[in-house]
Design a protein around this motif. Structure first.
Motif, mmCIF file in Angstrom:
data_model
loop_
_atom_site.group_PDB
_atom_site.id
_atom_site.type_symbol
_atom_site.label_atom_id
_atom_site.label_comp_id
_atom_site.label_asym_id
_atom_site.label_seq_id
_atom_site.Cartn_x
_atom_site.Cartn_y
_atom_site.Cartn_z
ATOM 1 N N UNK A 194 18.807 58.338 0.338
ATOM 2 C CA UNK A 194 18.830 57.130 1.143
ATOM 3 C C UNK A 194 17.430 56.785 1.645
ATOM 4 N N UNK A 195 17.145 55.495 1.684
ATOM 5 C CA UNK A 195 15.860 55.039 2.216
ATOM 6 C C UNK A 195 15.922 55.112 3.736
ATOM 7 N N UNK A 196 15.017 55.871 4.377
ATOM 8 C CA UNK A 196 15.070 56.013 5.833
ATOM 9 C C UNK A 196 14.586 54.748 6.527
ATOM 10 N N UNK A 197 15.006 54.521 7.769
ATOM 11 C CA UNK A 197 14.489 53.364 8.517
ATOM 12 C C UNK A 197 12.990 53.500 8.759
ATOM 13 N N UNK A 198 12.294 52.382 8.710
ATOM 14 C CA UNK A 198 10.830 52.405 8.834
ATOM 15 C C UNK A 198 10.347 52.981 10.164
ATOM 16 N N UNK A 199 11.167 52.846 11.212
ATOM 17 C CA UNK A 199 10.680 53.251 12.524
ATOM 18 C C UNK A 199 10.387 54.744 12.623
#
Length: 262
Positions: A194-199
């Protein structure tokens, strides 16, 4: 090296400035994993579909079974190292596996071994895991930056796991908690990741080798912006380093880790 945020470049300049408060601590001196498998015997009866599992391990005296469907106990102690045995008798139907997860709270060592159990006779005698690793923590209180570095050498289990279906990788990973949301992140690339959130990259950055079958060495870092973490009430766990090895026939998985994250 991928740099997600400009603050990481600030940390690099901090390390180069000798006038700033900079401290380094060895969390794990260069050495082998503390928990080691010795032998696993599995005797399966195909007529009655029952099996006996017996295994012996060596590790720190506080080694405990996080998961095992059977009896796990200490059988002897010499100094700070003990020998443990795991015993289980069970029924199976067709395809079946048995797994055991061990952990030492005092040393942060972790070991997982998983085997097929539906074969008539199965026996593995383990050589000592050859991998040697070092974990270092560096920090600058003034800048509010902490960095963990992991160096591993001789992590080559080809002698035990060579052949068709053999796979191995080494990686570091962490978990971040913000506003009740927990997100896991690992350097390792794998199908379906999964692509992690940018924050999350506002609080840490990781570098290291991300490929499969990367040989016997690994070097990785995790840099934390602890000042921003405190300001935003964010928790980021120290990095877990793991070495994963699996053989397809007969199936056997051996995974060991330092600072294991559940």
């Amino acid at each position: 090296m991928v740099v997600h945020k400009p603050w990481l470049m600030t940390f690099v300049m901090v390390l180069l400035n000798a006038n700033l408060s900079y401290a380094s601590q060895i969390l794990h001196p260069l050495g082998k994993p503390g928990i080691q498998p010795l032998v696993i015997n599995i005797t399966a009866n195909q007529d009655t579909k029952t099996a006996m599992y017996y295994a012996r391990f060596t590790g720190p005296s506080d080694t405990e079974a996080l998961f095992f469907e059977g009896t796990f106990r200490k059988v002897s102690t010499s100094g700070t190292t003990s020998v443990f045995e795991a015993v289980s008798e069970f029924s199976f139907s067709g395809y079946a596996r048995r797994r055991i997860f061990l952990e030492s709270p005092s040393t942060a060592d972790f070991l997982r071994v998983e085997n097929d159990v539906d074969q008539s006779i199965y026996e593995t005698e383990f050589a000592r895991i050859p991998c040697e690793f070092e974990v270092k923590k560096s920090q600058d209180d003034g800048a509010g930056i902490v960095q963990y570095s992991v160096r591993a050498e001789n992590c080559d289990l080809d002698g035990q796991y060579a052949g068709q279906g053999y796979e191995s990788f080494k990686s570091i990973g962490t978990k971040i908690t913000k506003s009740g949301e927990e997100v896991g992140y690992s350097l390792l690339d794998y199908p379906g990741k999964q692509v992690p959130p940018d924050y999350i990259f506002e609080y840490f950055n990781m570098t290291g080798d991300t490929g499969y079958n990367t040989g016997s060495r690994f070097l990785g870092t995790m840099t934390l912006n602890v000042k921003k973490m405190a300001a935003d009430n964010v928790q980021v766990k120290p990095p877990m380093f793991k070495d994963f090895n699996v053989r397809a026939t007969p199936f056997e998985m051996l995974e060991w880790a330092y600072m294991y994250i559940i």
